[in-house]
Design a protein around this motif. Structure first.
Motif, PDB file in Angstrom:
ATOM      1  N   LEU A  16      44.898  46.904  44.602  1.00  0.00           N
ATOM      2  CA  LEU A  16      45.685  46.483  43.358  1.00  0.00           C
ATOM      3  C   LEU A  16      46.708  47.828  43.313  1.00  0.00           C
ATOM      4  O   LEU A  16      47.579  47.467  42.769  1.00  0.00           O
ATOM      5  CB  LEU A  16      44.469  46.789  42.137  1.00  0.00           C
ATOM      6  CG  LEU A  16      43.752  45.497  41.786  1.00  0.00           C
ATOM      7  CD1 LEU A  16      42.894  45.454  40.918  1.00  0.00           C
ATOM      8  CD2 LEU A  16      44.920  44.217  41.716  1.00  0.00           C
ATOM      9  N   GLN A  17      46.341  48.825  43.685  1.00  0.00           N
ATOM     10  CA  GLN A  17      47.001  50.088  43.577  1.00  0.00           C
ATOM     11  C   GLN A  17      48.374  49.853  44.576  1.00  0.00           C
ATOM     12  O   GLN A  17      49.605  50.098  44.180  1.00  0.00           O
ATOM     13  CB  GLN A  17      46.522  51.340  44.055  1.00  0.00           C
ATOM     14  CG  GLN A  17      47.365  52.695  43.955  1.00  0.00           C
ATOM     15  CD  GLN A  17      47.744  52.868  42.525  1.00  0.00           C
ATOM     16  OE1 GLN A  17      46.990  52.734  41.590  1.00  0.00           O
ATOM     17  NE2 GLN A  17      48.828  53.314  42.239  1.00  0.00           N
ATOM     18  N   CYS A  18      48.164  49.307  45.645  1.00  0.00           N
ATOM     19  CA  CYS A  18      49.374  48.781  46.616  1.00  0.00           C
ATOM     20  C   CYS A  18      50.290  47.852  46.073  1.00  0.00           C
ATOM     21  O   CYS A  18      51.535  47.768  45.963  1.00  0.00           O
ATOM     22  CB  CYS A  18      48.772  48.412  47.924  1.00  0.00           C
ATOM     23  SG  CYS A  18      48.144  49.591  49.049  1.00  0.00           S
ATOM     24  N   LEU A  19      49.687  46.866  45.489  1.00  0.00           N
ATOM     25  CA  LEU A  19      50.444  45.658  44.533  1.00  0.00           C
ATOM     26  C   LEU A  19      51.362  46.363  43.562  1.00  0.00           C
ATOM     27  O   LEU A  19      52.424  45.922  43.371  1.00  0.00           O
ATOM     28  CB  LEU A  19      49.536  44.602  43.985  1.00  0.00           C
ATOM     29  CG  LEU A  19      48.784  43.776  45.186  1.00  0.00           C
ATOM     30  CD1 LEU A  19      47.802  42.715  44.523  1.00  0.00           C
ATOM     31  CD2 LEU A  19      50.012  42.848  45.990  1.00  0.00           C
ATOM     32  N   SER A  20      50.501  47.085  42.656  1.00  0.00           N
ATOM     33  CA  SER A  20      51.482  47.849  41.714  1.00  0.00           C
ATOM     34  C   SER A  20      52.452  48.727  42.177  1.00  0.00           C
ATOM     35  O   SER A  20      53.626  48.577  41.316  1.00  0.00           O
ATOM     36  CB  SER A  20      50.346  48.517  40.699  1.00  0.00           C
ATOM     37  OG  SER A  20      49.371  47.770  40.048  1.00  0.00           O
ATOM     38  N   PHE A  60      50.954  38.346  40.731  1.00  0.00           N
ATOM     39  CA  PHE A  60      50.450  37.774  41.974  1.00  0.00           C
ATOM     40  C   PHE A  60      49.037  37.383  42.047  1.00  0.00           C
ATOM     41  O   PHE A  60      48.627  36.686  42.551  1.00  0.00           O
ATOM     42  CB  PHE A  60      50.858  38.924  43.073  1.00  0.00           C
ATOM     43  CG  PHE A  60      50.452  38.588  44.244  1.00  0.00           C
ATOM     44  CD1 PHE A  60      50.992  37.840  45.085  1.00  0.00           C
ATOM     45  CD2 PHE A  60      49.005  39.327  44.434  1.00  0.00           C
ATOM     46  CE1 PHE A  60      50.496  37.500  46.374  1.00  0.00           C
ATOM     47  CE2 PHE A  60      48.733  39.259  46.158  1.00  0.00           C
ATOM     48  CZ  PHE A  60      49.287  38.420  46.903  1.00  0.00           C
ATOM     49  N   ASP A  81      54.227  42.327  37.882  1.00  0.00           N
ATOM     50  CA  ASP A  81      54.283  41.169  38.904  1.00  0.00           C
ATOM     51  C   ASP A  81      53.254  41.244  39.789  1.00  0.00           C
ATOM     52  O   ASP A  81      52.467  40.145  40.596  1.00  0.00           O
ATOM     53  CB  ASP A  81      55.677  41.320  39.740  1.00  0.00           C
ATOM     54  CG  ASP A  81      56.951  40.825  39.420  1.00  0.00           C
ATOM     55  OD1 ASP A  81      56.699  39.922  38.172  1.00  0.00           O
ATOM     56  OD2 ASP A  81      57.697  41.273  39.743  1.00  0.00           O
ATOM     57  N   ALA A  82      52.384  42.436  39.888  1.00  0.00           N
ATOM     58  CA  ALA A  82      51.243  42.480  40.502  1.00  0.00           C
ATOM     59  C   ALA A  82      50.232  41.530  39.961  1.00  0.00           C
ATOM     60  O   ALA A  82      49.421  40.908  40.452  1.00  0.00           O
ATOM     61  CB  ALA A  82      50.610  44.174  40.642  1.00  0.00           C
ATOM     62  N   GLU A  83      50.093  41.728  38.510  1.00  0.00           N
ATOM     63  CA  GLU A  83      49.113  40.748  37.727  1.00  0.00           C
ATOM     64  C   GLU A  83      49.689  39.424  37.944  1.00  0.00           C
ATOM     65  O   GLU A  83      48.622  38.688  38.272  1.00  0.00           O
ATOM     66  CB  GLU A  83      49.428  41.111  36.377  1.00  0.00           C
ATOM     67  CG  GLU A  83      48.899  42.577  35.846  1.00  0.00           C
ATOM     68  CD  GLU A  83      47.169  42.206  35.925  1.00  0.00           C
ATOM     69  OE1 GLU A  83      46.701  41.201  35.623  1.00  0.00           O
ATOM     70  OE2 GLU A  83      46.715  43.539  36.107  1.00  0.00           O
ATOM     71  N   GLU A 143      54.146  48.381  45.030  1.00  0.00           N
ATOM     72  CA  GLU A 143      55.199  47.830  45.550  1.00  0.00           C
ATOM     73  C   GLU A 143      55.892  46.541  44.633  1.00  0.00           C
ATOM     74  O   GLU A 143      57.114  46.496  44.665  1.00  0.00           O
ATOM     75  CB  GLU A 143      54.485  46.773  46.541  1.00  0.00           C
ATOM     76  CG  GLU A 143      55.496  45.983  47.465  1.00  0.00           C
ATOM     77  CD  GLU A 143      56.521  47.168  48.387  1.00  0.00           C
ATOM     78  OE1 GLU A 143      57.580  46.422  48.614  1.00  0.00           O
ATOM     79  OE2 GLU A 143      56.063  47.975  48.787  1.00  0.00           O
ATOM     80  N   LEU A 144      55.034  46.078  43.750  1.00  0.00           N
ATOM     81  CA  LEU A 144      55.639  45.260  42.878  1.00  0.00           C
ATOM     82  C   LEU A 144      55.786  45.399  41.228  1.00  0.00           C
ATOM     83  O   LEU A 144      56.382  44.635  40.548  1.00  0.00           O
ATOM     84  CB  LEU A 144      54.582  43.955  42.784  1.00  0.00           C
ATOM     85  CG  LEU A 144      54.351  43.225  44.185  1.00  0.00           C
ATOM     86  CD1 LEU A 144      53.155  42.112  44.095  1.00  0.00           C
ATOM     87  CD2 LEU A 144      55.545  42.499  44.916  1.00  0.00           C
TER      88      LEU A 144
END
Length: 68
Positions: free
Chosen positions: A12-16, A27, A23-25, A18-19
């Protein structure tokens, strides 16, 4: 091997990072809502048209560029 809680946190940290948080949420919501077979997608898209030597070269290049 990383335990599940740590893996989820890191993912989730990577997604947050990057996005962005919104947008992480989005995704995560899409993944949960849509039927998605990552293994099939990976076979059809991620390495499509690449031979094993090319995949290894790309992995080596990635490691060299992203090793801290």
């Amino acid at each position: 091997m990383t335990n599940s809680a740590v893996l989820l946190d890191r993912g989730l940290q990577c997604l947050s990072n990057e996005l962005g948080i919104v947008d992480a949420e989005r995704f995560v919501a899409l993944i949960l809502r849509e039927p998605f077979d990552y293994t099939e997608w990976r076979k059809d898209n991620l390495f499509a048209g690449m031979g094993i030597d090319e995949i290894i070269d790309e992995a080596d290049k990635y490691c060299q560029e992203n090793t801290r």
